[in-house]
Design an enzyme around this catalytic site. Structure first.
Site, PDB file in Angstrom:
ATOM      1  N   SER A 117     -13.929   0.320   9.941  1.00 14.65           N
ATOM      2  CA  SER A 117     -15.251   0.708   9.440  1.00 14.65           C
ATOM      3  C   SER A 117     -16.017   1.520  10.467  1.00 14.65           C
ATOM      4  CB  SER A 117     -16.045  -0.524   9.022  1.00 14.65           C
ATOM      5  OG  SER A 117     -15.745  -1.613   9.824  1.00 14.65           O
ATOM      6  N   HIS A 138     -11.083   4.116   4.423  1.00 13.68           N
ATOM      7  CA  HIS A 138     -12.098   3.069   4.514  1.00 13.68           C
ATOM      8  C   HIS A 138     -12.507   2.611   3.114  1.00 13.68           C
ATOM      9  CE1 HIS A 138     -16.393   1.865   5.903  1.00 13.68           C
ATOM     10  NE2 HIS A 138     -15.590   0.828   5.868  1.00 13.68           N
ATOM     11  N   GLU A 150     -13.687   6.115   1.718  1.00  9.41           N
ATOM     12  CA  GLU A 150     -14.102   7.125   2.691  1.00  9.41           C
ATOM     13  C   GLU A 150     -12.836   7.518   3.467  1.00  9.41           C
ATOM     14  OE1 GLU A 150     -16.832   5.491   5.623  1.00  9.41           O
ATOM     15  OE2 GLU A 150     -17.936   7.372   5.763  1.00  9.41           O
ATOM     16  N   ASN A 188     -21.135   3.636   7.314  1.00  3.50           N
ATOM     17  CA  ASN A 188     -21.777   2.664   8.201  1.00  3.50           C
ATOM     18  C   ASN A 188     -22.830   3.266   9.117  1.00  3.50           C
ATOM     19  OD1 ASN A 188     -20.836   0.101   7.443  1.00  3.50           O
ATOM     20  ND2 ASN A 188     -18.799   0.769   8.077  1.00  3.50           N
TER      21      ASN A 188
HETATM   22  N1  CAA Z   1     -12.499  -9.387  -7.906  1.00  6.63           N
HETATM   23  C1  CAA Z   1     -12.653  -9.251  -9.227  1.00  6.63           C
HETATM   24  N2  CAA Z   1     -13.857  -9.270  -9.841  1.00  6.63           N
HETATM   25  C2  CAA Z   1     -14.946  -9.463  -9.075  1.00  6.63           C
HETATM   26  C3  CAA Z   1     -14.859  -9.618  -7.673  1.00  6.63           C
HETATM   27  C4  CAA Z   1     -13.568  -9.565  -7.094  1.00  6.63           C
HETATM   28  N3  CAA Z   1     -13.359  -9.689  -5.761  1.00  6.63           N
HETATM   29  N4  CAA Z   1     -16.110  -9.782  -7.186  1.00  6.63           N
HETATM   30  C5  CAA Z   1     -16.951  -9.721  -8.232  1.00  6.63           C
HETATM   31  N5  CAA Z   1     -16.250  -9.530  -9.381  1.00  6.63           N
HETATM   32  C6  CAA Z   1     -16.780  -9.327 -10.722  1.00  6.63           C
HETATM   33  C7  CAA Z   1     -17.425 -10.539 -11.344  1.00  6.63           C
HETATM   34  O1  CAA Z   1     -16.483 -11.336 -12.008  1.00  6.63           O
HETATM   35  C8  CAA Z   1     -18.427  -9.891 -12.312  1.00  6.63           C
HETATM   36  O2  CAA Z   1     -17.813  -9.462 -13.521  1.00  6.63           O
HETATM   37  P1  CAA Z   1     -18.718  -9.193 -14.858  1.00  6.63           P
HETATM   38  O3  CAA Z   1     -19.735  -8.117 -14.505  1.00  6.63           O
HETATM   39  O4  CAA Z   1     -17.721  -8.702 -15.848  1.00  6.63           O
HETATM   40  O5  CAA Z   1     -19.352 -10.493 -15.183  1.00  6.63           O
HETATM   41  C9  CAA Z   1     -18.857  -8.664 -11.587  1.00  6.63           C
HETATM   42  O6  CAA Z   1     -17.856  -8.396 -10.611  1.00  6.63           O
HETATM   43  C10 CAA Z   1     -20.186  -8.832 -10.935  1.00  6.63           C
HETATM   44  O7  CAA Z   1     -20.118  -9.974 -10.092  1.00  6.63           O
HETATM   45  P2  CAA Z   1     -21.242 -11.091 -10.003  1.00  6.63           P
HETATM   46  O8  CAA Z   1     -21.870 -11.314 -11.342  1.00  6.63           O
HETATM   47  O9  CAA Z   1     -20.658 -12.270  -9.288  1.00  6.63           O
HETATM   48  O10 CAA Z   1     -22.308 -10.510  -9.003  1.00  6.63           O
HETATM   49  P3  CAA Z   1     -23.054  -9.122  -8.958  1.00  6.63           P
HETATM   50  O11 CAA Z   1     -23.444  -8.659 -10.316  1.00  6.63           O
HETATM   51  O12 CAA Z   1     -24.085  -9.273  -7.909  1.00  6.63           O
HETATM   52  O13 CAA Z   1     -21.956  -8.124  -8.414  1.00  6.63           O
HETATM   53  C11 CAA Z   1     -21.132  -7.050  -6.488  1.00  6.63           C
HETATM   54  C12 CAA Z   1     -21.275  -8.360  -7.237  1.00  6.63           C
HETATM   55  C13 CAA Z   1     -20.186  -6.117  -7.233  1.00  6.63           C
HETATM   56  C14 CAA Z   1     -20.497  -7.425  -5.152  1.00  6.63           C
HETATM   57  C15 CAA Z   1     -22.529  -6.355  -6.355  1.00  6.63           C
HETATM   58  O14 CAA Z   1     -23.476  -7.263  -5.909  1.00  6.63           O
HETATM   59  C16 CAA Z   1     -22.499  -5.183  -5.410  1.00  6.63           C
HETATM   60  O15 CAA Z   1     -22.100  -4.096  -5.759  1.00  6.63           O
HETATM   61  N6  CAA Z   1     -22.979  -5.413  -4.169  1.00  6.63           N
HETATM   62  C17 CAA Z   1     -22.991  -4.388  -3.120  1.00  6.63           C
HETATM   63  C18 CAA Z   1     -21.607  -4.252  -2.560  1.00  6.63           C
HETATM   64  C19 CAA Z   1     -21.565  -3.273  -1.449  1.00  6.63           C
HETATM   65  O16 CAA Z   1     -22.537  -2.628  -1.062  1.00  6.63           O
HETATM   66  N7  CAA Z   1     -20.363  -3.144  -0.877  1.00  6.63           N
HETATM   67  C20 CAA Z   1     -20.154  -2.290   0.267  1.00  6.63           C
HETATM   68  C21 CAA Z   1     -20.260  -3.116   1.488  1.00  6.63           C
HETATM   69  S1  CAA Z   1     -20.008  -2.159   2.919  1.00  6.63           S
HETATM   70  C22 CAA Z   1     -18.360  -2.154   3.115  1.00  6.63           C
HETATM   71  O17 CAA Z   1     -17.589  -2.749   2.424  1.00  6.63           O
HETATM   72  C23 CAA Z   1     -17.847  -1.317   4.212  1.00  6.63           C
HETATM   73  C24 CAA Z   1     -18.018  -1.739   5.586  1.00  6.63           C
HETATM   74  O18 CAA Z   1     -17.369  -1.130   6.420  1.00  6.63           O
HETATM   75  C25 CAA Z   1     -18.941  -2.761   6.054  1.00  6.63           C
END
Ligand code: CAA
Length: 283
Positions: A117, A138, A150, A188
């Protein structure tokens, strides 16, 4: 590009293995410890079942995907792979060691990618004798849901490698977006200062953690507030990325918030330990 190796069965590694296996690739997932490997494979099964129960995966597909996914505790089992993606701990020395080993083991034409990352792809490439076939891929967490990859070109990454990886990413149903090799790349470099600022706001008593998250969630239409997102990413991961930004860019605006350092020192790392800026149920 059909034979894929993934090194590291943690959150990112098992997600990457899942998306490749779900799109018809033969995947070997390597984790040094058997219990961690089994945990990674169980996470893939759970995620696939979750997608199936939401009707996002055809019934009977789960077994088909799992049949294409093989676990191993030996790095040598990825020797035949066309592409190996490293997703081990975010430390330069550890990644360098893994890449040196992979360079020795993997067939000469194989491409080596890192899911880092923030660590320099150029530095990782320089640790091998195939810097032209080393690239950054990424992925974002949760890998099965997030469409961005990315793609980071190191100083010596060849145009051929870049093209092959862009095409391979599209085959996963994801969108590749190119960035050059500067600390934190794009994702990031922009995300972490925002999360860090939310931690300073909490530390200085501007608002509670709940209020900070609610304001950013409702006010900016972010799916998660910044403190909840930091917990989700892992506070140790956030700290190491901020340290790379701070050290490599030399600008005090990237200095990690002292509260983040305290949380990490206490072992409160977010979702994975059950406690970060918020409290979570652990499984
Ligand atoms: N596998 C399969 N399905 C999943 C899952 C997984 N690992 N995680 C969540 N889901 C599914 C759930 O079952 C749910 O399905 P439905 O919509 O059909 O009901 C859906 O995803 C949404 O999940 P939740 O209802 O539990 O929660 P939510 O609506 O808050 O969504 C989220 C969860 C998709 C994580 C959302 O909150 C989100 O997009 N958050 C931001 C994520 C983000 O910014 N990621 C980038 C982080 S930075 C990074 O990764 C890089 C780095 O280098 C640090």
């Amino acid at each position: 590009m059909n034979q894929i190796g993934v090194i590291g069965a943690g959150t990112m590694g098992n997600g990457i293995a899942q998306v490749f296996a779900s799109t018809g690739h033969q995947v070997t997932l390597v984790e040094l410890k058997e219990d961690l490997l089994q945990r990674g494979l169980a996470m893939v099964k759970k995620s696939l079942e979750r997608l199936e129960s939401k009707g996002k995966l055809a019934p009977q597909t789960v077994d088909g995907v799992l049949a294409r996914l093989k676990g191993s505790t030996k790095l040598v089992d990825v020797a035949h792979c066309d592409l190996v993606i490293e997703a081990v701990t975010e430390q330069l020395e550890v990644k360098t060691r893994v890449f040196q080993e992979l360079d020795r083991i993997v067939k000469p034409e194989g491409i080596l990618a890192s899911n880092t990352s923030s660590i320099s792809i150029t530095k990782i490439g320089a640790a091998t004798k195939r810097a032209d076939r080393v690239i950054g891929m990424h992925f974002m967490n949760p890998v099965p849901l997030m469409t961005l990859v990315e793609i980071i070109k190191g100083l010596d990454t060849s145009a051929d490698t870049l093209n092959l990886i862009v095409e391979a990413t599209k085959k996963l149903g994801k969108t590749p977006v190119m960035a050059n090799d500067y600390p934190g790349f794009v994702a990031n470099r922009i995300l972490m200062p925002m999360l860090n600022e939310a931690m300073f706001a909490l530390m200085e008593g501007v608002a509670t953690a709940e209020a900070i998250d609610e304001i950013m969630k409702l006010g900016m239409n972010h799916p998660m507030g910044p403190l909840r997102l930091a917990d989700f990413i892992g506070l140790d991961v956030c700290l190491s990325i901020l340290e790379v930004l701070h050290k490599e860019l030399g600008d005090p605006k990237y200095r990690p918030c002292p509260l983040l350092r305290r949380m990490v020192a206490a072992g409160h790392l977010g979702n994975k330990t059950g406690r970060g800026f918020h409290v979570y149920a652990t499984t």
